[in-house]
Motif scaffolding. Structure first.
Motif, PDB file in Angstrom:
ATOM      1  N   GLY A  22      -8.008 -45.871 -22.788  1.00 25.14           N
ATOM      2  CA  GLY A  22      -8.069 -47.255 -22.364  1.00 25.14           C
ATOM      3  C   GLY A  22      -8.739 -48.198 -23.342  1.00 25.14           C
ATOM      4  N   TRP A  23      -9.200 -47.716 -24.482  1.00 32.38           N
ATOM      5  CA  TRP A  23      -9.876 -48.587 -25.434  1.00 32.38           C
ATOM      6  C   TRP A  23      -8.880 -49.449 -26.214  1.00 32.38           C
ATOM      7  CZ3 TRP A  23     -14.902 -49.486 -25.341  1.00 32.38           C
ATOM      8  CH2 TRP A  23     -15.750 -48.549 -24.758  1.00 32.38           C
ATOM      9  N   TYR A  78      -7.317 -42.931 -28.165  1.00 34.43           N
ATOM     10  CA  TYR A  78      -8.070 -44.057 -27.623  1.00 34.43           C
ATOM     11  C   TYR A  78      -7.193 -44.950 -26.749  1.00 34.43           C
ATOM     12  CZ  TYR A  78     -11.498 -42.487 -30.969  1.00 34.43           C
ATOM     13  OH  TYR A  78     -12.407 -41.706 -31.665  1.00 34.43           O
ATOM     14  N   TRP A 123     -14.300 -53.831 -29.451  1.00 28.58           N
ATOM     15  CA  TRP A 123     -14.374 -54.534 -28.168  1.00 28.58           C
ATOM     16  C   TRP A 123     -14.698 -56.015 -28.372  1.00 28.58           C
ATOM     17  CZ3 TRP A 123     -13.236 -52.879 -23.312  1.00 28.58           C
ATOM     18  CH2 TRP A 123     -13.619 -53.714 -22.262  1.00 28.58           C
ATOM     19  N   TYR A 158     -13.507 -45.054 -20.901  1.00 30.44           N
ATOM     20  CA  TYR A 158     -13.353 -46.507 -20.932  1.00 30.44           C
ATOM     21  C   TYR A 158     -14.142 -47.138 -19.800  1.00 30.44           C
ATOM     22  CZ  TYR A 158     -11.047 -51.006 -20.182  1.00 30.44           C
ATOM     23  OH  TYR A 158     -10.784 -52.333 -19.980  1.00 30.44           O
TER      24      TYR A 158
END
Length: 508
Positions: free
Chosen positions: A333-334, A329, A406, A18
């Motif tokens: 940290g995604w 994930y 994101w 991340y």
């Protein structure tokens, strides 16, 4: 050293580290960025697309001319108006089954066009040649017997093979969109819906022409009887037959690279089963009367119910895949901790889109829907990597999906966190006994700090045992109006921060 008696499990690929801002090489600052694998010819995709469209259009023109020649202009228009009635309902039903990871519309459009144009054209030509061959070579006792042999022996083989060709093409050339049984059933159902649409135009148009010649009308007409049998009683007949072939391709899609025999034999077994069931159905139609009703009740209805159960079970399995693959994930940290649970619930997904639409409009709801789709595709991609079928471009495709997630996280993550809060199972407060320890009676769940995967989540605490319920004003999902709760420490591991994007409008 003796070899280990336990088989080695394939290792999961590492999750990208991340970063505060994703740094992907050669990624333009554009919301519609897509990964495209390198190809030998730059325009090969456009060339293939144009070739497919041209061939399907030619098949459509030829089949249009053939049907119009057999039914006449008035019969064609009457058959078209009646045959189109079940098509929206059938497509809507298959789209509903495909809600977890919807198939790209291009694949579904190709499947419908193939069934309505190419498969029907092949079936008309092949069935005509086969019937003529039986009439001239086998020398049956009457022309009706030749037609019966053609309907029960030749037609099932030709029609199911022609419809199954669409599944084969998509399985080979769109392999990354073919994830399992649900995809196989949906593609097969859409293909068969297109095939039944064109076939119904032919049958209803001929029935209308017969009524015009005899002067019949009303409920006792041939058109009304044909409409009742083909549109009312058995609109799912062709989709049911071809869905058996789709199940075979769906099982083959779940096979690993070492299971090559499974990839070949299971689709063939599905095709053979579809041919047999189709032959039984056509045979009952030629017998008529009680034979038709017996086959309808003893074979068609139970098989249809079994198919619906299998598809619903497979869709639940897809949701379990999302719930099992996405926490990797979260650990990197995604994703935020509530997201795997929300994305594995169709109710939570719908609620997240509704909340985003209510507070920020249609564009926000579309962004949440795209976020859900990309996250689901990411989970399936990781599952294929675990089975060793993801391909050499796994890393690039994973980065593409993370890039799109994101870009939409500011809108989607608060909505999903709110949906996870609303759809979470109700917490059962513990019964407190002496010395501040929880006391449980018969039939009550075990203490919060023991076991794994219980319906009752652990309270926020140091993670070493049960903690008292949070005081008034504190809740589950992070800072702000809900206080600080279980997603900081405890159930999802030490060190995951609470969702900082949890906005007051969603939690109010």
């Amino acid at each position: 050293m003796h070899p280990s008696p336990f088989p080695q499990q394939p290792q999961q690929p590492p999750v990208p580290v991340y970063e505060p801002q994703p740094r992907f090489h050669a990624v333009p600052d554009r919301a519609n960025w897509r990964y495209r694998p390198r190809r030998a010819f730059r325009h090969s995709k456009a060339l293939r697309f144009g070739t497919v469209i041209t061939l399907l259009a030619l098949c459509g023109l030829v089949i249009l001319a053939l049907v119009r020649e057999q039914t006449g202009t008035e019969g064609f228009l009457a058959g078209l108006g009646l045959a189109v009635l079940p098509v929206p309902l059938m497509i809507a039903a298959f789209r509903w089954l495909d809600r977890v990871e919807p198939e790209p519309w291009r694949n579904l459009a190709f499947a419908f066009a193939w069934g309505a144009c190419a498969a029907t054209l092949m079936a008309i030509i092949a069935n005509g040649f086969a019937t003529d061959w039986i009439a001239t070579r086998v020398e049956p006792s009457s022309p009706t017997e030749a037609q019966t042999w053609g309907a029960t022996v030749i037609a099932p083989v030709v029609e199911e093979s022609a419809k199954g060709a669409a599944l084969l093409l998509l399985f080979v050339f769109r392999r990354r969109d073919f994830d399992g049984i649900v995809d196989g059933v949906v593609i097969a159902g859409i293909t068969a819906t297109g095939f039944a649409f064109t076939e119904n135009i032919l049958y209803l148009g001929n029935a209308f022409g017969e009524d015009q010649a005899l002067g019949s009308s009303g409920i006792q007409s041939v058109t009304a009887a044909t409409f009742f049998i083909r549109i009312v009683m058995s609109p799912f007949a062709h989709p049911l037959f071809t869905a058996l072939t789709g199940i075979g391709f769906g099982i083959a899609a779940l096979a690993t690279t070492r299971q090559r025999g499974r990839r070949v034999l299971v689709p063939l077994a599905g095709l053979l089963t579809a041919i047999v069931l189709h032959a039984v159905w056509n045979g009952s139609a030629t017998v008529g009367g009680l034979g038709f009703i017996a086959v309808y009740g003893m074979f068609m209805v139970p098989v249809f119910g079994l198919l619906i159960w299998l598809v619903i079970w497979s869709r639940g399995s897809e949701l379990r895949t999302v719930r099992g693959q996405l926490p990797a994930y979260v650990a990197a940290g995604w994703l935020q901790p509530p997201e795997p649970q929300a994305l594995s619930s169709m109710r939570a997904r719908s609620l997240a889109r509704s909340v985003a639409r209510r507070h920020h409009g249609k564009d926000a709801a579309r962004a949440v829907a795209e976020y859900e789709s990309f996250a689901t595709t990411l989970a399936f991609l990781r599952q294929r990597a675990h089975r060793g079928t993801a391909g050499a471009d796994f890393v690039a495709r994973e980065q593409e999906l993370l890039h799109h997630l994101w870009q939409r996280k500011d809108v989607a993550q608060p909505a999903l966190a709110h949906a996870a809060l609303i759809t979470a199972p109700p917490r059962v407060p513990p019964q407190w006994g002496p010395h501040g320890r929880p006391a449980y009676g018969p039939g009550m769940p075990p203490p919060y700090g023991q076991g794994h995967g219980h319906a009752v989540p652990p309270q926020h605490g140091p993670g070493h045992g049960p903690a008292a319920p949070p005081p008034h004003g504190q809740g589950q999902y992070g800072q702000g109006p809900h206080g600080q709760g279980q997603y900081g420490q405890g159930q999802y591991g030490q060190g995951h921060a609470a969702p900082t994007d949890f906005r007051p409008p969603y939690g109010a």
